[in-house]
Design a protein around this motif. Structure first.
Motif, PDB file in Angstrom:
ATOM      1  N   MET A  82      54.818 -77.899-115.712  1.00 50.37           N
ATOM      2  CA  MET A  82      56.007 -77.154-115.313  1.00 50.37           C
ATOM      3  C   MET A  82      56.553 -76.368-116.492  1.00 50.37           C
ATOM      4  O   MET A  82      56.322 -76.712-117.654  1.00 50.37           O
ATOM      5  CB  MET A  82      57.075 -78.097-114.763  1.00 50.37           C
ATOM      6  CG  MET A  82      57.617 -79.092-115.763  1.00 50.37           C
ATOM      7  SD  MET A  82      58.831 -80.218-115.018  1.00 50.37           S
ATOM      8  CE  MET A  82      57.766 -81.190-113.937  1.00 50.37           C
ATOM      9  N   ALA A  83      57.284 -75.287-116.172  1.00 49.04           N
ATOM     10  CA  ALA A  83      57.887 -74.459-117.214  1.00 49.04           C
ATOM     11  C   ALA A  83      59.098 -73.750-116.637  1.00 49.04           C
ATOM     12  O   ALA A  83      59.079 -73.298-115.486  1.00 49.04           O
ATOM     13  CB  ALA A  83      56.883 -73.442-117.745  1.00 49.04           C
ATOM     14  N   LEU A  84      60.149 -73.663-117.440  1.00 53.78           N
ATOM     15  CA  LEU A  84      61.374 -72.991-117.027  1.00 53.78           C
ATOM     16  C   LEU A  84      61.454 -71.641-117.727  1.00 53.78           C
ATOM     17  O   LEU A  84      61.399 -71.558-118.954  1.00 53.78           O
ATOM     18  CB  LEU A  84      62.593 -73.845-117.393  1.00 53.78           C
ATOM     19  CG  LEU A  84      63.965 -73.274-117.027  1.00 53.78           C
ATOM     20  CD1 LEU A  84      64.093 -73.083-115.519  1.00 53.78           C
ATOM     21  CD2 LEU A  84      65.075 -74.188-117.539  1.00 53.78           C
ATOM     22  N   HIS A  85      61.582 -70.572-116.928  1.00 58.54           N
ATOM     23  CA  HIS A  85      61.647 -69.221-117.474  1.00 58.54           C
ATOM     24  C   HIS A  85      62.993 -68.592-117.119  1.00 58.54           C
ATOM     25  O   HIS A  85      63.421 -68.632-115.961  1.00 58.54           O
ATOM     26  CB  HIS A  85      60.524 -68.350-116.910  1.00 58.54           C
ATOM     27  CG  HIS A  85      59.153 -68.890-117.169  1.00 58.54           C
ATOM     28  ND1 HIS A  85      58.569 -68.896-118.413  1.00 58.54           N
ATOM     29  CD2 HIS A  85      58.249 -69.468-116.323  1.00 58.54           C
ATOM     30  CE1 HIS A  85      57.363 -69.432-118.343  1.00 58.54           C
ATOM     31  NE2 HIS A  85      57.149 -69.794-117.085  1.00 58.54           N
ATOM     32  N   ALA A  86      63.643 -68.018-118.107  1.00 54.63           N
ATOM     33  CA  ALA A  86      64.892 -67.284-117.892  1.00 54.63           C
ATOM     34  C   ALA A  86      64.707 -65.894-118.479  1.00 54.63           C
ATOM     35  O   ALA A  86      64.717 -65.711-119.699  1.00 54.63           O
ATOM     36  CB  ALA A  86      66.055 -68.007-118.552  1.00 54.63           C
ATOM     37  N   VAL A  87      64.500 -64.920-117.602  1.00 60.82           N
ATOM     38  CA  VAL A  87      64.235 -63.550-118.033  1.00 60.82           C
ATOM     39  C   VAL A  87      65.261 -62.627-117.385  1.00 60.82           C
ATOM     40  O   VAL A  87      65.341 -62.540-116.152  1.00 60.82           O
ATOM     41  CB  VAL A  87      62.811 -63.104-117.638  1.00 60.82           C
ATOM     42  CG1 VAL A  87      62.569 -61.675-118.109  1.00 60.82           C
ATOM     43  CG2 VAL A  87      61.776 -64.051-118.214  1.00 60.82           C
TER      44      VAL A  87
END
Length: 258
Positions: A82-87
């Protein structure tokens, strides 16, 4: 491997320890939301409005950024799963295998088993249901998902109950009926099934007491009496006339001619 619990109380379990406490109350709610709806884009402003409603705009944005950082740090040890991306204005929690989230695995396994009408396949999936969806949280999105999963849970238990009743395994069927009523005590079809199963299991006194509990619950919670069908079944059980109508009642209740 990180395991995510959305059924019952929210938890992020690593080595059998809950890692979610460090996120704080709103951080836990935000994390639960992202895990409930992974692999899709969420607007920052929507998430801030949802979980920091009472904060001033600047405070809300700061608290949101801090919560995202804590979530990212907490799930960082999970590797590539899993990975959390905030773009820009969007936030996405990517999960390679949604089955690590108990609610997603439960729903997927139950839907497959229900489509095949296979009670044996349902049994292990039902055991994943350790409680209502995010039982310590509230909000429209929580209630909507909670209801959806409860409907699947009750449908699965109903299928298992019917199969057990059709095979004259009345104690097993009663176990399913009790679990249905623990989730939805207002479901009179399950109340009638329980009354009939007690009768078939040689426990007519329990069947009568079940009706009394049903009536008390309906009066206390809704201010109404049981439906005519429920009252009629109670009278048949008390008089003994129920035994003359067993094949019909089995067919009406469990879809079998007896």
């Amino acid at each position: 491997m990180l395991q995510v619990r959305l059924l019952g109380c929210f938890a992020l379990e690593q080595s059998q320890r809950d890692q979610s406490a460090v996120l704080g109350r709103n951080g836990r709610r935000l994390a639960a939301y992202l895990f409930a709806y992974p692999n899709r884009s969420h607007r920052r402003d929507k998430l801030i409005d949802l979980f920091w409603t009472e904060s001033a705009p600047d405070q809300g944005r700061t608290a949101f950024s801090t919560a995202l950082w804590k979530i990212k740090r907490t799930i960082g040890a999970s590797g590539r799963q899993m990975a959390l991306h905030a773009v820009g204005q969007n936030v996405v929690l990517e999960i390679a295998k949604p089955a690590i989230v108990d609610a997603h695995r439960f729903a997927s396994d139950i839907e497959v088993a229900l489509s095949a009408s296979c009670a044996d396949s349902i049994r292990p999936a039902i055991e994943l249901y350790s409680g209502a969806f995010l039982e310590e949280f509230d909000g429209d999105w929580v209630l909507e998902e909670r209801e959806r999963l409860e409907v699947l849970y009750v449908r699965a238990l109903t299928l298992m109950m019917r199969q057990a009743a059709n095979q004259s395994r009345y104690e097993d069927a009663l176990c399913c009926a009790r679990r249905i009523l623990a989730t939805d005590p207002m479901r009179e079809s399950a109340q009638r099934a329980t009354m009939l199963l007690y009768t078939l299991n040689g426990q007519r006194g329990q069947a009568i007491r079940q009706f009394e509990r049903c009536r008390a619950t309906l009066r206390e919670e809704c201010g109404v009496d049981p439906m005519p069908e429920t009252r009629s079944l109670d009278l048949m059980i008390r008089s003994g006339a129920v035994f003359e109508r067993i094949p019909t009642l089995l067919n009406e209740t469990f879809g079998t001619g007896g």
